[in-house]
Design a protein around this motif. Structure first.
Motif, PDB file in Angstrom:
ATOM      1  N   ARG A   6       3.519  -4.420  -6.763  1.00 36.64           N
ATOM      2  CA  ARG A   6       3.666  -3.070  -7.301  1.00 36.64           C
ATOM      3  C   ARG A   6       2.991  -2.105  -6.345  1.00 36.64           C
ATOM      4  O   ARG A   6       1.805  -2.228  -6.087  1.00 36.64           O
ATOM      5  N   PRO A   7       3.773  -1.154  -5.800  1.00 32.84           N
ATOM      6  CA  PRO A   7       3.176  -0.199  -4.866  1.00 32.84           C
ATOM      7  C   PRO A   7       2.063   0.600  -5.521  1.00 32.84           C
ATOM      8  O   PRO A   7       2.054   0.795  -6.730  1.00 32.84           O
ATOM      9  N   GLY A   8       1.138   1.058  -4.720  1.00 30.29           N
ATOM     10  CA  GLY A   8       0.047   1.871  -5.228  1.00 30.29           C
ATOM     11  C   GLY A   8       0.465   3.323  -5.400  1.00 30.29           C
ATOM     12  O   GLY A   8       1.587   3.708  -5.122  1.00 30.29           O
ATOM     13  N   SER A   9      -0.455   4.100  -5.870  1.00 27.07           N
ATOM     14  CA  SER A   9      -0.247   5.529  -6.042  1.00 27.07           C
ATOM     15  C   SER A   9      -1.593   6.210  -5.845  1.00 27.07           C
ATOM     16  O   SER A   9      -2.573   5.568  -5.494  1.00 27.07           O
ATOM     17  N   ALA A  10      -1.638   7.505  -6.102  1.00 28.07           N
ATOM     18  CA  ALA A  10      -2.897   8.240  -5.960  1.00 28.07           C
ATOM     19  C   ALA A  10      -3.954   7.726  -6.927  1.00 28.07           C
ATOM     20  O   ALA A  10      -5.137   7.834  -6.676  1.00 28.07           O
ATOM     21  N   ARG A  11      -3.542   7.148  -8.038  1.00 24.48           N
ATOM     22  CA  ARG A  11      -4.491   6.712  -9.066  1.00 24.48           C
ATOM     23  C   ARG A  11      -4.842   5.226  -9.002  1.00 24.48           C
ATOM     24  O   ARG A  11      -5.811   4.802  -9.605  1.00 24.48           O
ATOM     25  N   ARG A  45     -11.211   3.103   1.960  1.00 30.51           N
ATOM     26  CA  ARG A  45     -11.426   4.418   1.364  1.00 30.51           C
ATOM     27  C   ARG A  45     -10.090   5.090   1.038  1.00 30.51           C
ATOM     28  O   ARG A  45      -9.090   4.848   1.679  1.00 30.51           O
ATOM     29  N   VAL A  46     -10.114   5.928   0.041  1.00 26.87           N
ATOM     30  CA  VAL A  46      -8.913   6.633  -0.401  1.00 26.87           C
ATOM     31  C   VAL A  46      -8.704   7.847   0.502  1.00 26.87           C
ATOM     32  O   VAL A  46      -9.601   8.681   0.628  1.00 26.87           O
ATOM     33  N   PRO A  47      -7.551   7.956   1.152  1.00 27.95           N
ATOM     34  CA  PRO A  47      -7.304   9.107   2.018  1.00 27.95           C
ATOM     35  C   PRO A  47      -7.059  10.378   1.211  1.00 27.95           C
ATOM     36  O   PRO A  47      -6.737  10.324   0.035  1.00 27.95           O
ATOM     37  N   HIS A  48      -7.195  11.513   1.856  1.00 24.80           N
ATOM     38  CA  HIS A  48      -7.075  12.775   1.138  1.00 24.80           C
ATOM     39  C   HIS A  48      -5.986  13.703   1.663  1.00 24.80           C
ATOM     40  O   HIS A  48      -5.511  14.537   0.930  1.00 24.80           O
ATOM     41  N   THR A  49      -5.611  13.572   2.939  1.00 30.04           N
ATOM     42  CA  THR A  49      -4.588  14.465   3.472  1.00 30.04           C
ATOM     43  C   THR A  49      -3.210  13.852   3.265  1.00 30.04           C
ATOM     44  O   THR A  49      -3.072  12.651   3.063  1.00 30.04           O
ATOM     45  N   GLU A  50      -2.183  14.703   3.350  1.00 29.43           N
ATOM     46  CA  GLU A  50      -0.814  14.201   3.196  1.00 29.43           C
ATOM     47  C   GLU A  50      -0.478  13.210   4.308  1.00 29.43           C
ATOM     48  O   GLU A  50       0.213  12.216   4.069  1.00 29.43           O
ATOM     49  N   GLU A  52      -2.576  11.157   5.730  1.00 32.19           N
ATOM     50  CA  GLU A  52      -3.223   9.889   5.370  1.00 32.19           C
ATOM     51  C   GLU A  52      -2.454   9.192   4.246  1.00 32.19           C
ATOM     52  O   GLU A  52      -2.332   7.970   4.253  1.00 32.19           O
ATOM     53  N   TRP A  53      -1.945   9.971   3.262  1.00 35.93           N
ATOM     54  CA  TRP A  53      -1.135   9.365   2.206  1.00 35.93           C
ATOM     55  C   TRP A  53       0.115   8.724   2.804  1.00 35.93           C
ATOM     56  O   TRP A  53       0.517   7.637   2.398  1.00 35.93           O
ATOM     57  N   ALA A  54       0.731   9.414   3.774  1.00 27.98           N
ATOM     58  CA  ALA A  54       1.931   8.875   4.425  1.00 27.98           C
ATOM     59  C   ALA A  54       1.598   7.576   5.160  1.00 27.98           C
ATOM     60  O   ALA A  54       2.381   6.616   5.126  1.00 27.98           O
ATOM     61  N   GLU A  55       0.430   7.520   5.789  1.00 23.93           N
ATOM     62  CA  GLU A  55       0.007   6.302   6.476  1.00 23.93           C
ATOM     63  C   GLU A  55      -0.213   5.160   5.481  1.00 23.93           C
ATOM     64  O   GLU A  55       0.193   4.026   5.724  1.00 23.93           O
ATOM     65  N   MET A  56      -0.850   5.473   4.358  1.00 23.84           N
ATOM     66  CA  MET A  56      -1.072   4.442   3.341  1.00 23.84           C
ATOM     67  C   MET A  56       0.256   3.942   2.772  1.00 23.84           C
ATOM     68  O   MET A  56       0.429   2.742   2.551  1.00 23.84           O
ATOM     69  N   LEU A  57       1.197   4.839   2.552  1.00 25.16           N
ATOM     70  CA  LEU A  57       2.508   4.423   2.060  1.00 25.16           C
ATOM     71  C   LEU A  57       3.175   3.515   3.080  1.00 25.16           C
ATOM     72  O   LEU A  57       3.792   2.514   2.708  1.00 25.16           O
ATOM     73  N   ALA A  58       3.040   3.827   4.354  1.00 25.79           N
ATOM     74  CA  ALA A  58       3.611   2.969   5.390  1.00 25.79           C
ATOM     75  C   ALA A  58       3.002   1.568   5.328  1.00 25.79           C
ATOM     76  O   ALA A  58       3.705   0.566   5.486  1.00 25.79           O
ATOM     77  N   TYR A  59       1.683   1.486   5.095  1.00 31.55           N
ATOM     78  CA  TYR A  59       1.036   0.188   4.925  1.00 31.55           C
ATOM     79  C   TYR A  59       1.609  -0.554   3.712  1.00 31.55           C
ATOM     80  O   TYR A  59       1.868  -1.751   3.762  1.00 31.55           O
ATOM     81  N   ASP A  81       6.563  11.699  -2.082  1.00 26.74           N
ATOM     82  CA  ASP A  81       6.230  12.596  -3.186  1.00 26.74           C
ATOM     83  C   ASP A  81       5.797  11.815  -4.425  1.00 26.74           C
ATOM     84  O   ASP A  81       4.843  12.185  -5.099  1.00 26.74           O
ATOM     85  N   MET A  82       6.504  10.749  -4.739  1.00 31.77           N
ATOM     86  CA  MET A  82       6.142   9.928  -5.901  1.00 31.77           C
ATOM     87  C   MET A  82       4.833   9.183  -5.653  1.00 31.77           C
ATOM     88  O   MET A  82       4.042   8.982  -6.561  1.00 31.77           O
ATOM     89  N   TYR A  83       4.606   8.750  -4.431  1.00 33.18           N
ATOM     90  CA  TYR A  83       3.388   7.991  -4.069  1.00 33.18           C
ATOM     91  C   TYR A  83       2.151   8.855  -4.225  1.00 33.18           C
ATOM     92  O   TYR A  83       1.132   8.410  -4.726  1.00 33.18           O
ATOM     93  N   ILE A  84       2.251  10.104  -3.782  1.00 38.54           N
ATOM     94  CA  ILE A  84       1.097  11.016  -3.866  1.00 38.54           C
ATOM     95  C   ILE A  84       0.889  11.393  -5.317  1.00 38.54           C
ATOM     96  O   ILE A  84      -0.166  11.419  -5.835  1.00 38.54           O
TER      97      ILE A  84
END
Length: 84
Positions: A6-11, A45-50, A52-59, A81-84
């Motif tokens: 299950r992919p992660g999200s901001a939460r 650590r949880v990234p904060h910029t868009e 960084e979110w894009a990088e985490m989604l790529a991972y 957009d859904m991931y963030i």
């Protein structure tokens, strides 16, 4: 069914669920998921910029691809957009 990623999200972080994996294969299944995740070097650590979110989604997408490459069914990854 089998292993579900299950992919992660901001939460929450991405996670693997054993689903209908036979009990005697649980340790092997978890070892596969852990090996895939470890090979991705996902930061703790949880990234904060868009960016960084894009990088985490790529991972996370790379993790899904790795698990799928080992023959396990995986869900489609979310949009950024859904991931963030």
């Amino acid at each position: 069914m089998g292993l579900r990623v299950r992919p992660g999200s901001a939460r929450r972080r991405a996670r693997c669920e054993l689903g209908s994996v036979p009990k005697e294969q649980n340790y092997l299944t978890l070892a596969v998921a852990i090996a895939c995740r470890a090979g991705l070097h996902i930061p703790d650590r949880v990234p904060h910029t868009e960016e960084e979110w894009a990088e985490m989604l790529a991972y996370e997408i790379a993790l899904l691809d790795c698990v799928a490459g080992l023959g396990y069914p995986v869900p489609s990854p979310p949009s950024l957009d859904m991931y963030i």
